[in-house]
Design an enzyme around this catalytic site. Structure first.
Site, PDB file in Angstrom:
ATOM      1  N   ASP A  77      30.055  40.875  33.443  1.00 50.66           N
ATOM      2  CA  ASP A  77      30.030  42.283  33.002  1.00 50.66           C
ATOM      3  C   ASP A  77      31.303  42.663  32.250  1.00 50.66           C
ATOM      4  O   ASP A  77      32.412  42.427  32.731  1.00 50.66           O
ATOM      5  CB  ASP A  77      29.866  43.205  34.217  1.00 50.66           C
ATOM      6  CG  ASP A  77      28.467  43.103  34.805  1.00 50.66           C
ATOM      7  OD1 ASP A  77      27.557  43.726  34.265  1.00 50.66           O
ATOM      8  OD2 ASP A  77      28.300  42.356  35.796  1.00 50.66           O
ATOM      9  N   ASP A 128      33.691  35.532  32.810  1.00 43.97           N
ATOM     10  CA  ASP A 128      33.216  36.627  33.650  1.00 43.97           C
ATOM     11  C   ASP A 128      31.932  37.159  32.973  1.00 43.97           C
ATOM     12  O   ASP A 128      31.660  36.831  31.813  1.00 43.97           O
ATOM     13  CB  ASP A 128      34.338  37.680  33.678  1.00 43.97           C
ATOM     14  CG  ASP A 128      33.888  39.019  34.186  1.00 43.97           C
ATOM     15  OD1 ASP A 128      33.336  39.064  35.292  1.00 43.97           O
ATOM     16  OD2 ASP A 128      34.089  40.029  33.478  1.00 43.97           O
ATOM     17  N   ASP A 149      37.392  40.786  32.130  1.00 48.26           N
ATOM     18  CA  ASP A 149      37.831  42.152  31.799  1.00 48.26           C
ATOM     19  C   ASP A 149      38.302  42.961  32.997  1.00 48.26           C
ATOM     20  O   ASP A 149      38.761  44.084  32.840  1.00 48.26           O
ATOM     21  CB  ASP A 149      36.676  42.933  31.159  1.00 48.26           C
ATOM     22  CG  ASP A 149      35.613  43.282  32.182  1.00 48.26           C
ATOM     23  OD1 ASP A 149      35.234  42.384  32.965  1.00 48.26           O
ATOM     24  OD2 ASP A 149      35.186  44.457  32.226  1.00 48.26           O
TER      25      ASP A 149
HETATM   26  O1  LIG Z   1      32.751  40.147  37.863  1.00 47.19           O
HETATM   27  P1  LIG Z   1      31.807  40.895  36.981  1.00 47.19           P
HETATM   28  O2  LIG Z   1      30.724  40.035  36.430  1.00 47.19           O
HETATM   29  O3  LIG Z   1      32.522  41.645  35.895  1.00 47.19           O
HETATM   30  O4  LIG Z   1      31.125  41.968  37.956  1.00 47.19           O
HETATM   31  C1  LIG Z   1      31.837  43.107  38.394  1.00 47.19           C
HETATM   32  C2  LIG Z   1      30.862  44.230  38.630  1.00 47.19           C
HETATM   33  O5  LIG Z   1      30.067  44.286  37.445  1.00 47.19           O
HETATM   34  C3  LIG Z   1      28.961  45.177  37.430  1.00 47.19           C
HETATM   35  O6  LIG Z   1      29.429  46.508  37.362  1.00 47.19           O
HETATM   36  C4  LIG Z   1      30.089  46.810  36.152  1.00 47.19           C
HETATM   37  O7  LIG Z   1      29.138  46.699  35.062  1.00 47.19           O
HETATM   38  C5  LIG Z   1      28.029  47.627  35.118  1.00 47.19           C
HETATM   39  C6  LIG Z   1      27.100  47.311  33.962  1.00 47.19           C
HETATM   40  O8  LIG Z   1      27.745  47.362  32.729  1.00 47.19           O
HETATM   41  C7  LIG Z   1      28.573  49.054  35.072  1.00 47.19           C
HETATM   42  O9  LIG Z   1      27.496  49.995  35.160  1.00 47.19           O
HETATM   43  C8  LIG Z   1      29.536  49.269  36.254  1.00 47.19           C
HETATM   44  O10 LIG Z   1      30.118  50.553  36.183  1.00 47.19           O
HETATM   45  C9  LIG Z   1      30.652  48.208  36.207  1.00 47.19           C
HETATM   46  O11 LIG Z   1      31.488  48.325  37.347  1.00 47.19           O
HETATM   47  C10 LIG Z   1      28.076  44.943  38.634  1.00 47.19           C
HETATM   48  O12 LIG Z   1      27.018  45.889  38.612  1.00 47.19           O
HETATM   49  C11 LIG Z   1      28.877  45.008  39.917  1.00 47.19           C
HETATM   50  O13 LIG Z   1      28.040  44.731  41.016  1.00 47.19           O
HETATM   51  C12 LIG Z   1      29.965  43.954  39.845  1.00 47.19           C
HETATM   52  O14 LIG Z   1      30.744  44.017  41.024  1.00 47.19           O
END
Ligand SMILES: O=P(O)(O)OC[C@H]1O[C@H](O[C@H]2O[C@H](CO)[C@@H](O)[C@H](O)[C@H]2O)[C@H](O)[C@@H](O)[C@@H]1O
Length: 377
Positions: free
Chosen positions: A123, A121, A316
């Site tokens: 983020d 994954d 995560d």
């Molecule tokens: O599947 P992932 O790669 O984990 O993506 C899920 C979401 O991730 C991002 O948001 C998350 O990370 C951001 C940066 O650290 C944080 O600001 C936010 O609060 C988290 O939810 C991404 O911006 C989303 O579009 C994804 O859906």
């Protein structure tokens, strides 16, 4: 996995939603924002006014936002707060979901003579969670670790971000990418994949939610418009899904965010909303998720022999649970949850944060060639 009918799209989402009309807003049906779902509201059935049902939905969404999004002060990635090890609840959880670092020898021993495939994954796994989604960059050291993983093992990034965006962050061409929660899959032509992808094609593209593109575009604009007045709220278009971020929104306005998203979705019965880490994720009602994407990748890369392949998936988020579940059900490979707090999970192992993920990846690449089957062995 049989994809012979070519589409995971639920045959008639409109018909499905119409049949539920008057009971619940159809866009909310496929997901439960509250553990246990909405059977209560549904059970009350047609006697309950639509307004009342909407109130229940908004408050359910708000509950989900609160429960799955620990307050910022508890959400420090490399925090100064109580270390998880000092927390008895965390220690008890670790007994059920042990550290993948501490269990590294067992993991490698179980992979003896088998091929390892690595799914990551983005983020919160390869990059620490930060306030501004545009700034969630990956460190050069992490990039080097991932590059090495892709050198030795078939590897893919599976992210909620758009494929384009996650590639901009990762900047490595030698992996496969599954963006938009697996709804936008591109297998690379390089290294391990060449002989498995269709001859003559540079890369293969699989986009099961392609028909939803105009709708996603429309909902993205609508969400942007309705949330523009809420300080700290932001909307991220992830191509086949849309994120509404509330990490920087004052908690007193979370209910408003939930209400507005719910209202917008009333006009889009073929879309649903799920809740991530301080983000509401709007996406098509199709039978497709990160778990299905992992199965698809394993199959298309010629790695579906569960006797001889050990897939390792590190993530995560709640959306990663679909992938952990698939591995558990196939009884092959390991889900590894990245978390500093105890969480209910289908993962076998855990890692605390991206720095531990990096260490795990480095260890995997430096395991003696005889102990794990690497491409160069
Ligand atoms: O599947 P992932 O790669 O984990 O993506 C899920 C979401 O991730 C991002 O948001 C998350 O990370 C951001 C940066 O650290 C944080 O600001 C936010 O609060 C988290 O939810 C991404 O911006 C989303 O579009 C994804 O859906």
């Amino acid at each position: 996995m049989d994809l012979s009918n070519g589409s995971p799209v639920i045959s008639d989402p409109m018909a499905m939603s119409q049949s539920l009309m008057g009971v619940l807003p159809s866009n909310m049906m496929p997901f439960s924002v509250r553990p246990g779902g909405y059977s209560g509201a549904g059970g009350a059935g047609v006697n309950v006014s639509r307004r009342k049902i909407e109130e229940v939905l908004v408050s359910g969404l708000l509950d989900a936002m609160k429960s799955s999004s620990p307050r910022k002060k508890h959400n420090v990635v490399f925090g100064q707060e109580n270390l998880p090890e000092e927390d008895p609840a965390y220690s008890a959880w670790m007994a059920k979901c042990p550290s993948a670092l501490a269990s590294f020898k067992q993991i490698v021993a179980s992979a003896q003579g088998k091929k390892i495939a690595v799914f990551l994954d983005y983020d919160g796994t390869l990059s620490p969670i930060v306030d501004d989604p545009e700034k969630a960059v990956m460190s050069p050291v992490m990039r080097a670790a991932v590059r090495n993983v892709a050198k030795y093992f078939p590897a893919a990034i599976v992210s909620g971000r758009s494929r384009k965006k996650v590639l901009e962050f990762v900047k490595l061409k030698e992996l496969c990418y599954a963006g938009s929660h697996g709804m936008d899959i591109m297998t690379s032509s390089s290294a391990h994949y060449e002989h498995n992808t269709e001859k003559g094609k540079e890369a293969n593209l699989f986009q099961p939610a392609r028909d939803f593109l105009p709708m996603i575009d429309e909902v993205s604009k609508a969400l942007l418009e309705v949330t523009s007045g809420i300080e700290g709220a932001s909307v991220e278009d992830n191509k086949f899904c849309v994120s509404v971020h509330y990490r920087n929104v004052d908690e007193k306005d979370w209910e408003l965010v939930a209400r507005l998203v719910n209202e917008v979705l009333e006009d889009f019965p073929a879309l649903k909303v799920t809740n991530g880490r301080m983000v509401l994720e709007v996406r098509p009602v199709i039978d497709w998720d990160k778990g299905k994407a992992v199965e698809f990748l394993l199959q298309s890369l010629g790695l579906s022999d569960s006797e001889n392949v050990i897939p390792i998936y590190i993530g995560d988020d709640r959306t990663d649970e679909d992938a952990f579940k698939v591995l558990r059900e196939r009884n092959c490979g390991y889900g590894i949850l990245v978390s500093q707090v105890p969480k209910e999970t289908e993962a076998f192992y855990s890692l605390r944060d991206p720095s531990e993920v990096k260490l795990f990846l480095v260890l995997l690449c430096s395991a003696p060639a005889g102990s794990v089957q690497r491409v160069d062995s």
